[in-house]
Design a protein around this motif. Structure first.
Motif, mmCIF file in Angstrom:
data_model
loop_
_atom_site.group_PDB
_atom_site.id
_atom_site.type_symbol
_atom_site.label_atom_id
_atom_site.label_comp_id
_atom_site.label_asym_id
_atom_site.label_seq_id
_atom_site.Cartn_x
_atom_site.Cartn_y
_atom_site.Cartn_z
ATOM 1 N N GLY A 1 0.868 -1.333 0.024
ATOM 2 C CA GLY A 1 0.043 0.242 0.075
ATOM 3 C C GLY A 1 0.803 1.232 0.090
ATOM 4 O O GLY A 1 0.369 2.618 0.086
ATOM 5 N N ARG A 2 2.268 1.293 0.109
ATOM 6 C CA ARG A 2 2.926 2.419 0.058
ATOM 7 C C ARG A 2 3.456 2.659 -1.590
ATOM 8 O O ARG A 2 4.546 2.561 -1.820
ATOM 9 C CB ARG A 2 4.002 2.259 1.019
ATOM 10 C CG ARG A 2 3.610 1.914 2.368
ATOM 11 C CD ARG A 2 4.890 2.470 3.369
ATOM 12 N NE ARG A 2 6.147 1.613 3.057
ATOM 13 C CZ ARG A 2 7.289 1.771 3.734
ATOM 14 N NH1 ARG A 2 7.229 2.867 4.865
ATOM 15 N NH2 ARG A 2 8.192 1.486 3.356
ATOM 16 N N ARG B 1 -7.730 2.395 5.022
ATOM 17 C CA ARG B 1 -7.068 3.575 5.353
ATOM 18 C C ARG B 1 -6.497 3.436 6.807
ATOM 19 O O ARG B 1 -5.077 4.000 7.172
ATOM 20 C CB ARG B 1 -7.717 4.984 5.233
ATOM 21 C CG ARG B 1 -8.028 5.085 3.778
ATOM 22 C CD ARG B 1 -8.768 6.377 3.566
ATOM 23 N NE ARG B 1 -9.121 6.358 2.013
ATOM 24 C CZ ARG B 1 -9.842 7.448 1.782
ATOM 25 N NH1 ARG B 1 -10.203 8.305 2.756
ATOM 26 N NH2 ARG B 1 -10.195 7.941 0.574
ATOM 27 N N SER B 2 -7.115 3.220 7.688
ATOM 28 C CA SER B 2 -6.786 3.099 9.095
ATOM 29 C C SER B 2 -5.770 2.119 9.297
ATOM 30 O O SER B 2 -4.625 2.076 9.794
ATOM 31 C CB SER B 2 -7.778 2.403 10.142
ATOM 32 O OG SER B 2 -8.907 3.576 9.879
ATOM 33 N N LEU B 3 -5.678 0.857 8.450
ATOM 34 C CA LEU B 3 -4.547 -0.008 8.367
ATOM 35 C C LEU B 3 -3.440 0.338 8.088
ATOM 36 O O LEU B 3 -2.193 0.191 8.506
ATOM 37 C CB LEU B 3 -5.077 -1.456 7.646
ATOM 38 C CG LEU B 3 -4.055 -2.573 7.802
ATOM 39 C CD1 LEU B 3 -3.450 -3.154 9.290
ATOM 40 C CD2 LEU B 3 -4.643 -3.834 6.926
ATOM 41 N N ALA C 1 -13.151 -11.485 0.119
ATOM 42 C CA ALA C 1 -11.940 -12.040 0.447
ATOM 43 C C ALA C 1 -11.053 -11.103 1.074
ATOM 44 O O ALA C 1 -10.136 -11.328 1.979
ATOM 45 C CB ALA C 1 -11.421 -12.845 -0.611
ATOM 46 N N ASN C 2 -11.012 -9.979 0.656
ATOM 47 C CA ASN C 2 -10.062 -8.919 0.862
ATOM 48 C C ASN C 2 -10.373 -8.260 2.239
ATOM 49 O O ASN C 2 -9.257 -8.143 3.088
ATOM 50 C CB ASN C 2 -10.155 -7.495 -0.206
ATOM 51 C CG ASN C 2 -8.814 -6.743 0.000
ATOM 52 O OD1 ASN C 2 -7.792 -7.333 0.350
ATOM 53 N ND2 ASN C 2 -9.029 -5.397 -0.308
ATOM 54 N N ILE C 3 -11.431 -8.203 2.703
ATOM 55 C CA ILE C 3 -11.871 -7.965 3.972
ATOM 56 C C ILE C 3 -11.549 -8.865 5.140
ATOM 57 O O ILE C 3 -10.727 -8.700 5.876
ATOM 58 C CB ILE C 3 -13.483 -7.635 4.146
ATOM 59 C CG1 ILE C 3 -13.509 -6.385 3.268
ATOM 60 C CG2 ILE C 3 -13.744 -7.424 5.628
ATOM 61 C CD1 ILE C 3 -15.229 -6.138 3.208
ATOM 62 N N LEU C 4 -11.482 -10.103 4.702
ATOM 63 C CA LEU C 4 -11.184 -11.388 5.538
ATOM 64 C C LEU C 4 -9.806 -11.394 5.607
ATOM 65 O O LEU C 4 -9.165 -11.443 6.721
ATOM 66 C CB LEU C 4 -11.853 -12.705 4.936
ATOM 67 C CG LEU C 4 -12.959 -12.833 4.737
ATOM 68 C CD1 LEU C 4 -13.114 -13.975 3.820
ATOM 69 C CD2 LEU C 4 -13.737 -12.912 5.973
ATOM 70 N N TYR C 5 -8.933 -10.934 4.690
ATOM 71 C CA TYR C 5 -7.473 -11.167 4.736
ATOM 72 C C TYR C 5 -7.133 -9.903 5.446
ATOM 73 O O TYR C 5 -6.168 -10.009 6.287
ATOM 74 C CB TYR C 5 -6.909 -11.018 3.278
ATOM 75 C CG TYR C 5 -5.391 -10.884 3.337
ATOM 76 C CD1 TYR C 5 -4.679 -12.045 3.422
ATOM 77 C CD2 TYR C 5 -4.873 -9.727 3.086
ATOM 78 C CE1 TYR C 5 -3.415 -12.081 3.523
ATOM 79 C CE2 TYR C 5 -3.427 -9.662 2.764
ATOM 80 C CZ TYR C 5 -2.535 -10.608 3.242
ATOM 81 O OH TYR C 5 -1.068 -10.468 3.221
ATOM 82 N N GLN C 6 -7.604 -8.734 5.212
ATOM 83 C CA GLN C 6 -7.076 -7.533 6.071
ATOM 84 C C GLN C 6 -7.380 -7.439 7.446
ATOM 85 O O GLN C 6 -6.898 -7.368 8.405
ATOM 86 C CB GLN C 6 -7.826 -6.340 5.406
ATOM 87 C CG GLN C 6 -7.275 -5.796 4.057
ATOM 88 C CD GLN C 6 -7.834 -4.564 3.740
ATOM 89 O OE1 GLN C 6 -8.989 -4.276 3.827
ATOM 90 N NE2 GLN C 6 -7.056 -4.007 2.508
ATOM 91 N N LEU C 7 -8.495 -8.205 7.805
ATOM 92 C CA LEU C 7 -8.971 -8.626 9.284
ATOM 93 C C LEU C 7 -8.021 -9.787 9.916
ATOM 94 O O LEU C 7 -7.448 -9.468 11.056
ATOM 95 C CB LEU C 7 -10.287 -9.246 9.371
ATOM 96 C CG LEU C 7 -11.593 -8.232 9.383
ATOM 97 C CD1 LEU C 7 -12.874 -8.994 9.349
ATOM 98 C CD2 LEU C 7 -11.606 -7.512 10.878
ATOM 99 N N ASP D 1 -8.693 1.304 15.125
ATOM 100 C CA ASP D 1 -9.768 1.662 14.331
ATOM 101 C C ASP D 1 -9.940 0.845 13.100
ATOM 102 O O ASP D 1 -11.075 0.614 12.572
ATOM 103 C CB ASP D 1 -9.383 3.053 13.701
ATOM 104 C CG ASP D 1 -9.350 4.429 14.764
ATOM 105 O OD1 ASP D 1 -10.133 3.824 16.013
ATOM 106 O OD2 ASP D 1 -8.939 5.264 14.584
ATOM 107 N N ALA D 2 -9.124 0.308 12.566
ATOM 108 C CA ALA D 2 -8.896 -0.845 11.405
ATOM 109 C C ALA D 2 -9.757 -1.780 11.740
ATOM 110 O O ALA D 2 -10.562 -2.178 10.941
ATOM 111 C CB ALA D 2 -7.650 -0.974 11.148
ATOM 112 N N LEU D 3 -9.551 -2.356 12.980
ATOM 113 C CA LEU D 3 -10.146 -3.673 13.201
ATOM 114 C C LEU D 3 -11.785 -3.258 13.503
ATOM 115 O O LEU D 3 -12.523 -4.109 13.030
ATOM 116 C CB LEU D 3 -9.898 -4.129 14.776
ATOM 117 C CG LEU D 3 -10.635 -5.373 15.134
ATOM 118 C CD1 LEU D 3 -10.342 -6.435 14.315
ATOM 119 C CD2 LEU D 3 -9.901 -5.754 16.430
#
Length: 576
Positions: free
Chosen positions: A99-100, A262-264, A287-293, A271-273
């Protein structure tokens, strides 16, 4: 020959180096990634100035799926050796993947001027891959705002794209426009202050922070205060003027997924959680939400929850997310206490004996938290093809047995590993018991090994040497203590673009035992290779050795004092 095979079967999976760095490379060569990561972590404080060690650790972390940690190791390696363009390029790719994208674009732009044609070509392709979508998106949003200038969210999106492309004037203009159209979104002031600070507009950046502190939410206000070095702004300090007209009435659809991402990215993990959990409730199949969790809970050290999220994500049909989630799940699972399963097998063809030997083990172990001891159950196979048919002479070239056992292994130190087990052997040649050979099986051992230079799995070429000394006690048949030393000196070629790699070396092997058996006391020398080919599964290595041997305690009436042997073997190991 028999001793070499027997010791390989008992000690190959239990060899620990003398120092953590060697332990890391040995575990890496054997594809024991969790052990390699632990050893690298212990080796780094002992080698604080070794950029190469950090690079190799970064490549290992990449194989486990931990991109964030790998990125940090490449950054540290580059700090130690700023001229290392390979580390810079790998770090840039990881910047983009985590993400950078702005940092990635800058690095690719810089590396386009490299004198290394391969790095220059890769950096140029990567730069275009990052920059072209940004140029296109900026043009598209500029046109959208020309047609509908009142959309504050469009100004924000354009500002973020411009910042990624280092168009700071454009970014500042549209961050300010977005805030003036939506003053309640006070976090935009933090973005604006950041851009003005980069441009050297210190007073304007300070005004934006003062405004954020006075009008923002508690989190925004605290963040603004931290950026003002923790000081409270004076009452005389000017804030930015908010326009007199009322806030734009266009409604915003609350995007919990975007807020979570964005919080992550900003490392606001709690906040991200919160946002990602809400996003999961809105769309539990994303799936992306699951992975980021999974990533978020892992970074919060809530590993049990992270395993559940990664497990759900790896079962998705998303071709991009599922492999990443599977790697993350496997890497995290391997570090956890609890039940683990591993297996290895070694088929070996010997020209001297005109025989094929097969050795393997399936082991289930229960790892105890904060303990050096690990209990396990084991099922071994130790056999060959000739012993099954050579009934007339009652000659056995292997144990011809399946052995079930329970055991205990102990990590005495990162440099030492010991094990002992007791079990029962069942011969697959049913007539062997008539010779009075015991079926009870007790065995154990301690191993030491050390390697220098470029071992198999290293991304770079170079010379290497590797030595191993194993002491193994075997109660069944001989009640013997056998000492075996295996030493190799040679050259490792660089891994090619398809992941193939070759090692060439000279073997020097020594064997001795406590009972003075002629077959257990020998010296062997000769060349050999190890090879990984394209298409081989992870954990598989081919080996071929041509050896001249001489017994040190020969009985000339029963055995020749010297011999030649060509041995081809295939090592394969997996763990879950």
């Amino acid at each position: 020959m028999l001793v070499w095979l027997l010791l390989l079967s008992d000690a190959s999976c239990a060899m620990w180096p003398r120092d953590p760095a060697t332990a890391a490379y040995t575990a890496l060569r054997e594809d024991r990634l969790d052990a390699a990561v632990s050893a690298f972590q212990e080796a780094l404080p002992c080698n604080p100035s070794s950029a190469r060690l950090r690079k190799d650790f970064a490549y290992t972390l990449l194989r486990t799926g931990d991109r964030l940690a790998a990125r940090r190791q490449f950054e540290d390696a580059l700090h130690l050796d700023p001229t290392d363009e390979t580390a810079a390029l790998e770090g840039a790719f990881l910047d983009y993947e985590t993400g950078r994208r702005r940092q990635a674009r800058r690095a690719f732009l810089r590396l386009r001027a490299s004198t290394d044609p391969q790095i220059q070509a890769r950096a140029t392709r990567a730069f275009e891959g990052v920059d072209e979508p940004l140029r296109t998106a900026i043009a598209r949003w500029q046109e959208a705002l020309r047609l509908a200038p009142g959309q504050w969210s469009g100004h924000e999106e354009l500002a973020r794209l411009a910042e990624e492309r280092d168009e700071l004037d454009l970014a500042a203009r549209h961050f300010e426009e977005a805030w003036r159209r939506r003053p309640s979104k006070s976090e935009l002031l933090l973005d604006l202050a950041r851009i003005w600070q980069e441009q050297g507009e210190t007073s304007k950046a300070r005004a934006a922070l003062v405004t954020a502190w006075r009008t923002g939410s508690p989190r925004v206000s605290e963040s603004a205060r931290e950026q003002m070095n923790g000081t409270m702004p004076a009452s005389s300090e000017l804030a930015m003027a908010i326009p007199a007209e009322e806030e734009s009435s266009d409604s915003e659809v609350f995007d919990a997924k975007e807020m979570g991402q964005r919080s992550l990215e900003s490392n606001y993990l709690n906040d991200a959680l919160k946002y990602l959990t809400l996003a999961y409730q809105q769309d539990p199949k994303d799936a992306n939400i699951l992975y980021q969790l999974g990533v978020t809970t892992n970074m919060l050290h809530r590993d049990a929850e992270a395993l559940q999220w990664f497990s759900l994500a790896r079962r998705s049909t998303d071709p991009e997310i599922a492999p990443k989630a599977a790697q993350a799940y496997a890497a995290l699972r391997a570090t956890q206490p609890g039940f683990h399963v591993s297996a290895w097998v070694i088929p070996i063809q010997s020209s001297r004996w005109n025989d094929t030997f097969v050795y393997g083990q399936l082991r289930g172990e229960y790892r105890l938290k904060h303990s050096i001891l690990t209990p396990y159950v084991s099922l071994r196979f130790l056999g060959d093809t000739q012993s099954a048919v050579n009934r007339a002479s009652y000659t056995f070239l292997s144990e011809t047995s399946v052995i079930g056992a329970v055991g205990l292994k102990a990590q005495l130190h990162p440099r030492a590993f010991g094990w002992f087990e007791a079990g029962e052997a069942v011969s697959y040649v049913g007539w062997r018991h008539t010779m009075g050979i015991a079926s009870s099986d007790y065995r154990g051992g301690v191993s030491w090994t050390r390697g220098w230079g470029r071992l198999l799995g290293s991304p770079e070429a170079g010379w290497f040497t590797e030595s191993a000394v194993d002491g193994v006690y075997i109660h069944r048949d001989w009640n013997d203590m056998i000492l075996y030393s295996q030493n190799q000196f040679g050259y490792t070629r660089a891994k090619d673009t398809r992941g193939q790699q070759l090692m060439t070396y000279l073997n020097v092997n020594l064997t001795a035992d406590s009972r003075g058996h002629e077959w257990a006391n020998a010296v062997e020398v000769g060349p050999g290779i190890r090879l990984r080919l394209r298409g081989m599964p992870r954990g598989m290595v081919f080996r071929y050795d041509v050896l001249y041997g001489r017994y040190t305690k020969p009985n000339r009436s029963t055995i020749d004092p010297s011999y030649w042997d060509a041995r081809a073997s295939l090592w394969y190991a997996i763990s879950r």
